[in-house]
Design an enzyme around this catalytic site. Structure first.
Site, short mmCIF file in Angstrom:
data_model
loop_
_atom_site.label_atom_id
_atom_site.label_comp_id
_atom_site.label_asym_id
_atom_site.label_seq_id
_atom_site.Cartn_x
_atom_site.Cartn_y
_atom_site.Cartn_z
N ASN A 79 0.50 -1.08 0.13
CA ASN A 79 -0.10 0.30 -0.17
C ASN A 79 0.93 1.25 -0.07
O ASN A 79 1.88 1.36 0.94
CB ASN A 79 -1.02 -0.38 1.55
CG ASN A 79 -1.62 1.34 1.33
OD1 ASN A 79 -1.86 1.96 0.59
ND2 ASN A 79 -2.57 1.09 2.20
N ASN B 250 16.46 -15.64 -11.42
CA ASN B 250 17.05 -15.85 -13.25
C ASN B 250 15.55 -16.75 -13.82
O ASN B 250 14.47 -16.65 -13.17
CB ASN B 250 17.58 -17.51 -12.25
CG ASN B 250 18.15 -17.84 -14.42
OD1 ASN B 250 17.28 -18.31 -15.32
ND2 ASN B 250 19.75 -17.04 -14.36
N GLN C 18 9.61 -21.32 -16.89
CA GLN C 18 9.67 -22.72 -17.56
C GLN C 18 8.73 -23.47 -16.90
O GLN C 18 8.45 -23.42 -16.19
CB GLN C 18 11.29 -23.47 -17.47
CG GLN C 18 12.28 -23.19 -18.60
CD GLN C 18 14.00 -23.20 -17.94
OE1 GLN C 18 13.90 -24.81 -17.36
NE2 GLN C 18 14.69 -22.90 -17.87
N ASN D 92 6.60 -21.79 -23.11
CA ASN D 92 6.84 -21.04 -21.46
C ASN D 92 5.54 -20.78 -21.38
O ASN D 92 4.45 -20.93 -21.14
CB ASN D 92 7.85 -19.21 -21.58
CG ASN D 92 8.93 -19.27 -21.61
OD1 ASN D 92 9.80 -18.72 -22.48
ND2 ASN D 92 9.61 -20.65 -21.38
N PHE E 134 12.07 -16.24 -28.27
CA PHE E 134 13.15 -14.87 -26.97
C PHE E 134 14.28 -15.00 -27.67
O PHE E 134 14.76 -15.25 -28.51
CB PHE E 134 13.51 -16.51 -26.17
CG PHE E 134 13.80 -15.60 -25.29
CD1 PHE E 134 14.28 -14.79 -23.69
CD2 PHE E 134 15.33 -16.61 -24.87
CE1 PHE E 134 14.83 -14.44 -23.03
CE2 PHE E 134 17.31 -16.17 -23.71
CZ PHE E 134 15.48 -14.23 -23.00
N GLY F 154 17.25 29.13 -3.46
CA GLY F 154 16.25 28.36 -3.70
C GLY F 154 16.38 26.72 -3.54
O GLY F 154 17.17 26.74 -3.51
N THR G 299 16.26 18.71 -7.78
CA THR G 299 17.41 17.57 -7.59
C THR G 299 18.28 18.45 -6.53
O THR G 299 19.30 17.82 -6.06
CB THR G 299 18.34 17.82 -8.32
OG1 THR G 299 19.02 18.22 -9.38
CG2 THR G 299 17.45 16.50 -9.50
N VAL H 233 20.11 25.37 -3.34
CA VAL H 233 21.19 26.28 -3.94
C VAL H 233 21.12 27.53 -2.92
O VAL H 233 20.78 28.11 -1.92
CB VAL H 233 20.46 27.11 -5.66
CG1 VAL H 233 22.19 28.09 -6.35
CG2 VAL H 233 19.94 26.27 -6.64
N ASP I 29 14.09 22.46 -19.92
CA ASP I 29 13.06 22.80 -18.84
C ASP I 29 13.13 24.14 -18.35
O ASP I 29 13.51 24.97 -18.15
CB ASP I 29 14.33 22.65 -17.29
CG ASP I 29 12.80 22.09 -16.35
OD1 ASP I 29 12.05 22.38 -16.37
OD2 ASP I 29 12.79 22.16 -15.43
#
Length: 915
Positions: A212, A425, A430, A458, A470, A584, A588, A591, A702
Site C-alpha cells: 500500500n 533467474n 519454464q 513458457n 526469445f 532556492g 534535485t 541553491v 526545462d
C-alpha cells in the site's frame, strides 16, 4: 436530530443518483447497509506482438496503443458516432460517470445516533464522490482520528464494509509483517499535523497482504489547526520492487536498476493534491461535475475544453490581472504562491488571431493552490521505462545472473509482480513442455556471451502456456566487457503452425527482426543510466575533477579568485566557501549564495544530497548536469568554476545572478505581465542560449521563468540542466540557391548555419505546464521540444499565465494534447506576437517553427524585427514597470556555518507541502 436528506433535483436525476450511490459513512451506529454494485476495469495484458511498422520505441502502432498510453494520464478514448476515423478523448472520470455510474459502489450507513461522529456536509459528500482516488477522510479533532468518509475504491481494495470501518482508525489494515518503523513515522506525522508518503505492507479483510502506497496529508483551518486527515491508498503490489528495495549489491547500491518507490510517490503526491483541492473548493467541484460532459477531440475546431461557458463582463476580465504572486526577497520559488490564476479566462478558437472573446472557465478554481507544486520539474520515467515491450535485463556479474529490470509489459505477459521477478533467474518461466534442448542453447549463449534467438514454450504465473520467441543479447561497456544481458520476449501463440507445432518460418523471420530491434533500443536506453556495478565513489568521481577556465570568461574576477587557490596547489572544496543565504531549491537540490573566503567574490552553489539522488533515480541526472555545465562558454549560460563532493553531497559552483529569477521579475510587475518590447528582449536572448546548447548537442528540456536568471545588467542566464539530454550534433551550412541571371542583385543571400541535436530521447521529464505533446504521448522527442517551451514562455510573459494549465496534472496534459490555443482579448498583443506563439505551439513537432532550420527560423520571424542579433549583448534591457531587484549580501547578517542546523539541508525523501 438527524438532518433530512435533500430530495433529488428534477433537473438532474443523474446527479441525484450519483449522490445516493456515493459512499457515505457519517452515522456509524447503524445496523443497516445498502451494498451497491461494484465493478473494476483492468488494462488488457500486452503481448508485445505489435504489427506494422515500428517506431524507435515501438509505441503507438495503432489506436489501441494510443488509448493505453493516454489512459495512464487520466484520458479515455471514445469512438466517434459518425464515420470519422479519429479518436475522441475525455477525462477518465467523465467517461466513468457517463458510462456506468454504478462503478462508484455505494454503501450507506444511517443511524439515529447522529452525534456519535462529526457530520460531513452533503456538499462535500457530493464533491468527494466525483473523485476516482482510493482514500479515507479522518476526523483529526477526535481521539484516534476516526474515519468519517471513505471512497468506494477503499472498500473494493480492502474488502471491508462501512459498518466494519466507520469510526475506526486505519490501523486495522496492519498485520504481522507491517513495518513498525513506517507505522511509527505515520504516528509521528499525525501527532504533529505533518504529511507522510511511504509504502508499507497492509492486509485485506481476507488476510491477503498487499503493498500500500499510503499518502497522508492534513487539512487545516484558518488558524492552522488540523481538522481532518486525508489518507490516500494506492495498491502497488504489481509494480513495486517490494522487499527487493533493501537488496544490495556488494558495492552497496540497489540490485534493482530503477527505484520504483520514487516514481510511485511522485504520482501519488500529484493525485492527492486533487483530493485536497476538492475538499477546499467543493462547490466548484460539484458544479464542474454537473457540467463536465463535453468531449475533447484532437485538433478539433470546436470548443475543446469541458465545462459550461459563460461570458464575463469587462470587470471580470480585469480581475484576471489582479496582483497575486508573492515572492521571497531573494526571488526564491520555495514558498511563492500565485493568485493571478484564480479566474483564468477561456477564449473561443480564433484561426486568424485577429480578435478574441472572453469566456469563463470552470476548471480554474484551484489553480492558485497548485501554483508552487506544479512549477517543479518532474522526472516520471527514463527512456528505458517507456519502452512498451516485453523484456528483462539481467546482470551476469552477480551470482545466478539475476534479473535487475523488468518492463511493465513483461509483468502483464507473465502475470508475475515485479517483486516476484527481481533477483531471480528467467528459468521460472519454464514448465513441463519447455524444450530442454532449447534451454541448453540459451545457457550456451550466456556462457559464450553471444546473442541468440529461439522459440520455446513458457508459462505464465497461472500456468497458461505461450509460445515465446526469445532473443538474448549481451550488452558491453565502453571497454568491451560484458555488462548486462537483455532478454526480449514476444508472445507468438497466435501464429503457431498446428502441424509443425512452432512458429512458421516467415513469422519467425519477421518477429526476429522486431525483438532484435527492441533489444537494440533497450541497449541504447540503458546506457543513459549509470552502470549498476559502479562503486559509489566512482559514481560521483566526475564531481571531483578539477575545473579549468574556458576562453571567453577566463579573465573575470570570479575566475581569478578561483585560480589563486588552484595555483597554491589546493583543491577547491566546501571549506573554501562561506554560506551567505539560501537562494532556492529545485528538483534535485538546494541553491546557496556563497562567498569565497578572503576574496569577497560571490557565487551560487548547488548542493545535491547523494542518498536522495540514488533513491530517486537521479544520480545520472546530476552527472549529466555537471558534464554539460563544464562545456558551456557563453554569456547567456552559466560558468562552472568548481565542483566537489562531501561525504553526503555533490556541489557545483557557478555564477551568482543578483537579479534573481525571471519568475520573480514577472511577479513584481503590476499587471504580472511584460510589455512586448521586454518579452521580445528576453525571448531573443533565450533563443540565442538555446541555439548554443543545440549546437553542442544539448536539449535543454526545462525552459521556464524559474530557470531564467538575471544578471546585474539585466541580461539572462539559463540555469538548471539536471533534466537536459546530451547527444550528438552535426552542424550544417545551408547555401541558398543562386538567383537567376535576370533577378541577380548586388547583395547575395548569406549561407545559413543550422545545428540541431540529431538523436531522439523518450524520457518523461520537464515542467508540467511546459511539457510538449510528444513527451506526453511517448512518441520520442527532439530539440523541437525546446521551441515548444519557448512558445509557452512567450505566452506567459505576455499574458501572465500559461495556455494549457488545468486543475490537475491529468487535465493539464489533456489540454496540451487537445485544447485549442486562444488568447485573452483583455490583454493587447500584436498579431505577429500571437502568430509566433501559434507557430511555436504546433503540436506536430515536424511542422513546429524551428524544427527544420533551428534558431535561424525563429530569428527571422517578424516578431523579432529590429533585434540586432550579433550585438544583443550590448543592448540595454527595455524599461520595466517594476525595475530589477538586486539581491545583495546583508552586511549585518549573522555569520552561519555549514555545520549549523538547516544550512545544508538533507532532503532524503519527497516533500509534501500542500498548504
Amino acid at each position: 436530530m438527524e438532518r433530512p436528506r435533500a430530495p433529488p433535483s428534477p433537473l438532474n436525476d443523474a446527479e441525484s443518483l450519483s449522490e445516493r450511490r456515493s459512499l457515505e459513512i457519517f452515522n456509524p451506529s447503524s445496523g443497516k447497509e445498502t451494498h451497491g454494485s461494484t465493478s473494476s476495469s483492468s488494462k488488457p495484458p500486452l503481448d508485445g506482438n505489435n504489427k506494422g511498422s515500428s517506431s524507435k520505441w515501438m509505441e503507438f502502432q495503432d489506436s489501441a496503443k494510443i488509448t493505453e498510453r493516454t489512459a495512464e494520464w487520466g484520458l479515455s478514448a471514445v469512438k466517434p458516432d459518425s464515420g470519422d476515423d479519429g479518436i475522441s478523448f475525455k477525462l477518465s472520470s467523465e467517461v466513468e460517470r457517463s458510462k456506468n455510474m454504478s462503478r462508484r459502489s455505494s454503501e450507506e450507513s444511517t443511524s439515529s445516533e447522529s452525534g456519535a461522529f462529526p457530520r460531513v456536509s452533503q456538499e462535500l459528500k457530493t464533491a468527494l464522490s466525483t473523485l476516482q482516488q482510493t482514500f479515507v477522510v479522518s476526523d483529526a479533532t477526535q481521539p484516534h482520528c476516526p474515519i468519517v468518509y471513505a471512497s468506494s475504491g477503499f472498500f473494493t481494495m480492502t474488502g471491508y464494509s462501512s459498518k466494519e470501518i466507520v469510526g475506526r482508525n486505519c490501523r486495522f489494515l496492519q498485520g504481522p509483517d507491517t513495518d513498525k518503523n513506517e507505522v511509527a513515522k505515520i504516528r509521528d506525522c499525525v501527532k504533529n499535523g505533518k504529511s507522510y508518503c511511504g509504502r508499507l505492507l497492509n492486509y485485506k479483510k481476507d488476510g491477503t497482504p498487499f503493498w500500500n502506497l499510503l499518502t497522508v496529508t492534513p487539512i487545516k483551518d484558518d488558524q492552522g489547526n488540523t481538522i481532518k486527515f486525508i489518507g490516500m491508498q494506492v495498491e502497488v503490489s504489481k509494480y513495486t520492487e517490494g522487499v527487493n528495495d533493501k537488496a544490495l549489491r556488494p558495492n552497496g547500491l540497489s540490485k534493482s536498476l530503477i527505484r520504483y518507490d520514487a516514481r510511485q510517490k511522485e504520482k501519488a503526491l500529484d493525485s492527492i493534491t486533487e483530493v485536497v483541492q476538492t475538499i477546499r473548493h467543493r462547490k466548484s467541484q460539484v458544479q464542474e461535475s454537473v457540467s463536465n460532459d463535453t468531449m475533447v477531440k484532437p485538433d478539433s475546431s470546436t470548443t475543446p475544453t469541458p465545462g459550461r461557458q459563460t461570458r464575463q463582463s469587462d470587470e471580470a476580465s480585469k480581475s484576471f490581472r489582479t496582483p497575486g504572486r508573492v515572492s521571497t526577497p531573494t526571488g526564491s520559488k520555495l514558498k511563492s504562491s500565485n493568485n493571478r490564476h484564480e479566474d483564468l479566462l477561456r477564449m473561443e478558437p480564433e484561426e486568424l488571431m485577429l480578435s478574441t472573446e472572453v469566456i469563463g472557465q470552470r476548471d480554474s478554481w484551484d489553480l492558485s493552490d497548485r501554483e508552487r507544486d506544479i512549477r517543479q520539474g518532474i522526472d516520471l520515467a527514463t527512456t528505458l521505462e517507456r519502452i512498451e515491450k516485453n523484456f528483462v535485463i539481467s546482470d551476469p556479474r552477480l551470482p545466478d545472473n539475476p534479473i535487475i529490470f523488468a518492463s511493465d509489459s513483461f509483468l502483464e505477459l507473465t502475470e508475475y509482480s515485479r517483486e516476484e521477478i527481481l533477483g531471480r533467474n528467467c528459468r521460472f518461466l519454464q514448465g513441463p513442455e519447455t524444450d530442454q534442448a532449447t534451454v541448453q542453447k540459451i545457457r550456451d549463449a550466456i556462457r559464450d556471451q553471444r546473442e541468440i534467438t529461439v522459440q520455446l514454450i513458457n508459462y505464465t504465473k497461472s500456468g497458461k502456456k505461450f509460445w515465446n520467441l526469445f532473443h538474448l543479447q549481451p550488452m558491453r561497456d565502453q571497454k568491451g566487457e560484458l555488462q548486462y544481458f537483455i532478454g526480449v520476449q514476444l508472445d507468438g501463440s497466435d501464429h503457431v503452425e498446428p502441424l509443425q507445432n512452432r512458429l512458421s518460418e516467415r513469422t519467425e523471420m519477421q518477429s526476429s527482426k522486431l525483438v532484435k530491434a527492441t533489444a537494440t533500443n533497450v541497449d541504447e536506453a540503458v546506457r543513459e543510466l549509470p552502470d549498476a556495478n559502479t562503486r559509489p565513489e566512482d559514481l560521483w568521481a566526475a564531481h571531483s575533477k578539477p575545473v579549468y577556465p574556458l576562453p571567453h570568461n577566463k579573465e573575470s574576477t570570479s575566475w581569478k579568485a578561483i585560480k589563486k587557490i588552484q595555483a597554491s596547489g589546493e583543491t577547491v572544496g566546501l571549506h573554501h566557501f562561506k554560506p551567505i543565504k539560501p537562494l532556492g531549491s529545485g528538483d534535485t537540490g538546494s541553491v546557496h549564495l556563497v562567498e569565497l573566503k578572503g576574496t569577497g567574490e560571490l557565487y551560487a552553489m548547488k548542493a545535491m544530497e547523494k542518498t536522495m539522488m540514488l533513491n530517486r533515480n537521479k544520480a545520472h541526472r546530476a552527472c549529466i548536469e555537471r558534464e554539460i555545465i563544464s562545456l558551456l562558454d557563453h554569456p547567456f549560460l552559466p560558468t562552472l568554476y568548481a565542483s566537489f563532493q562531501t561525504s553526503t553531497h555533490v556541489c557545483l559552483i557557478t555564477d551568482f545572478c543578483p537579479g534573481g529569477e525571471l519568475f520573480a521579475l514577472l511577479d513584481r510587475q503590476p499587471m504580472k505581465i511584460l510589455t512586448e518590447d521586454s518579452a521580445r528582449f528576453y525571448a531573443a536572448e533565450v533563443v540565442i542560449g538555446l541555439e548554443y546548447l543545440h549546437c553542442l548537442g544539448i536539449v535543454y528540456r526545462d525552459l521556464k521563468p524559474e530557470n531564467i536568471l538575471l544578471k546585474k545588467d539585466g541580461h539572462i542566464v539559463l540555469a538548471d540542466f539536471d533534466l537536459s539530454f546530451m547527444t550528438t550534433c552535426t552542424p550544417q551550412l545551408i547555401i541558398p540557391a543562386a538567383p537567376s541571371k535576370r533577378r541577380r542583385s548586388k547583395s547575395q543571400p548569406l549561407p545559413t548555419f543550422v545545428a540541431e541535436p540529431s538523436t531522439q530521447s523518450n524520457s518523461f521529464v520537464g515542467t508540467e505546464e511546459y511539457i510538449a505533446p510528444e513527451i506526453i504521448t511517448g512518441a520520442g522527442h527532439t530539440s523541437a521540444i525546446d521551441w515548444w517551451a519557448l512558445g509557452i514562455l512567450l505566452y506567459e510573459m505576455l499574458y501572465g499565465r500559461t495556455p494549457f494549465r488545468g486543475k490537475n496534472r491529468q487535465k493539464t496534459f489533456a489540454n496540451i494534447l487537445h485544447k485549442d490555443l486562444t488568447f485573452p482579448s483583455s490583454i493587447p498583443v500584436s498579431l505577429v506576437g500571437r502568430q509566433l506563439i501559434n507557430t511555436l505551439l504546433n503540436r506536430d513537432p515536424s511542422s513546429r517553427l524551428g524544427s527544420k532550420g533551428g534558431a535561424n527560423e525563429i530569428k527571422q520571424h517578424a516578431f523579432f524585427r529590429g533585434i540586432n542579433w550579433p550585438l544583443i549583448r550590448g543592448m540595454s534591457p527595455p524599461p520595466l514597470d517594476a525595475p530589477l531587484s538586486i539581491i545583495e549580501k546583508d552586511p549585518n547578517a549573522k555569520d552561519i556555518k555549514w555545520e549549523d542546523d538547516g544550512v545544508l539541508v538533507n532532503s532524503t525523501d519527497l516533500d509534501i507541502d500542500l498548504f
